[in-house]
Design a protein around this motif. Structure first.
Motif, PDB file in Angstrom:
ATOM      1  N   LYS A   4       0.829  -1.208   0.000  1.00  9.19           N
ATOM      2  CA  LYS A   4       0.000   0.000   0.000  1.00  9.19           C
ATOM      3  C   LYS A   4       0.860   1.254   0.000  1.00  9.19           C
ATOM      4  N   ASN A   5       1.989   1.176   0.646  1.00  8.19           N
ATOM      5  CA  ASN A   5       2.948   2.278   0.590  1.00  8.19           C
ATOM      6  C   ASN A   5       4.345   1.723   0.813  1.00  8.19           C
ATOM      7  N   PHE A   6       5.343   2.547   0.545  1.00 10.11           N
ATOM      8  CA  PHE A   6       6.731   2.092   0.583  1.00 10.11           C
ATOM      9  C   PHE A   6       7.153   1.621   1.968  1.00 10.11           C
ATOM     10  N   ILE A   7       6.615   2.221   3.020  1.00  7.80           N
ATOM     11  CA  ILE A   7       6.971   1.813   4.385  1.00  7.80           C
ATOM     12  C   ILE A   7       6.559   0.364   4.630  1.00  7.80           C
ATOM     13  N   GLN A   8       5.414  -0.027   4.122  1.00  8.83           N
ATOM     14  CA  GLN A   8       4.935  -1.390   4.337  1.00  8.83           C
ATOM     15  C   GLN A   8       5.722  -2.428   3.545  1.00  8.83           C
ATOM     16  N   ALA A   9       6.559  -1.987   2.621  1.00 13.81           N
ATOM     17  CA  ALA A   9       7.371  -2.927   1.848  1.00 13.81           C
ATOM     18  C   ALA A   9       8.384  -3.630   2.748  1.00 13.81           C
ATOM     19  N   ASN A  10       8.667  -3.070   3.932  1.00 21.90           N
ATOM     20  CA  ASN A  10       9.512  -3.689   4.951  1.00 21.90           C
ATOM     21  C   ASN A  10      10.915  -4.018   4.445  1.00 21.90           C
ATOM     22  N   ILE A  11      11.514  -3.087   3.720  1.00 21.96           N
ATOM     23  CA  ILE A  11      12.877  -3.307   3.246  1.00 21.96           C
ATOM     24  C   ILE A  11      13.912  -2.674   4.169  1.00 21.96           C
TER      25      ILE A  11
ATOM     26  N   GLN B 107      13.152  -0.079  10.917  1.00 21.03           N
ATOM     27  CA  GLN B 107      11.912   0.581  10.489  1.00 21.03           C
ATOM     28  C   GLN B 107      11.734   1.953  11.138  1.00 21.03           C
ATOM     29  N   SER B 108      12.159   2.109  12.389  1.00 19.56           N
ATOM     30  CA  SER B 108      11.978   3.406  13.057  1.00 19.56           C
ATOM     31  C   SER B 108      12.839   4.482  12.394  1.00 19.56           C
TER      32      SER B 108
ATOM     33  N   LYS C 207       9.271  11.070   7.785  1.00 20.60           N
ATOM     34  CA  LYS C 207       8.694  12.219   8.486  1.00 20.60           C
ATOM     35  C   LYS C 207       9.495  13.489   8.216  1.00 20.60           C
ATOM     36  N   LYS C 208      10.821  13.351   8.176  1.00 23.05           N
ATOM     37  CA  LYS C 208      11.681  14.510   7.914  1.00 23.05           C
ATOM     38  C   LYS C 208      11.403  15.088   6.527  1.00 23.05           C
TER      39      LYS C 208
END
Length: 92
Positions: free
Chosen positions: A15-22, A26-27, A34-35
């Protein structure tokens, strides 16, 4: 992303690049996102990511958010510094 073994369709399944879990961390990845969203850019942000085969690669990421015609567009580039980091650790 083909450099890391991913094809465009591999990442677009998410759904978005963050969820790709690469991201290895993650933090740190969420902090970088966010930056860019808050400040509009990111310069040489150190980031570690997984290749599709599971290898960890170290990169410096540059990102800029543009907003032509009120549509967010992101220009992202990276420099793979994995070999440099290996050389640095060999000297220590």
């Amino acid at each position: 992303m083909d450099t890391f073994g991913y094809k465009e369709e591999d990442l677009l399944k998410e759904k978005n690049f963050i969820q790709a879990n690469i991201a290895v961390d993650q933090s740190a990845f969420k902090l970088a996102v966010k930056k860019v969203l808050k400040e509009g850019s990111l310069f040489e942000f150190p980031f570690s990511m997984y290749t599709k085969s599971g290898e960890i690669r170290h990169v410096l990421v540059n990102a800029t958010r543009l907003n032509p015609d009120n549509i967010d567009v992101y220009i992202v580039s990276y420099l793979d510094v994995t070999e440099r980091k290996k050389s640095e650790h060999a000297w220590i």
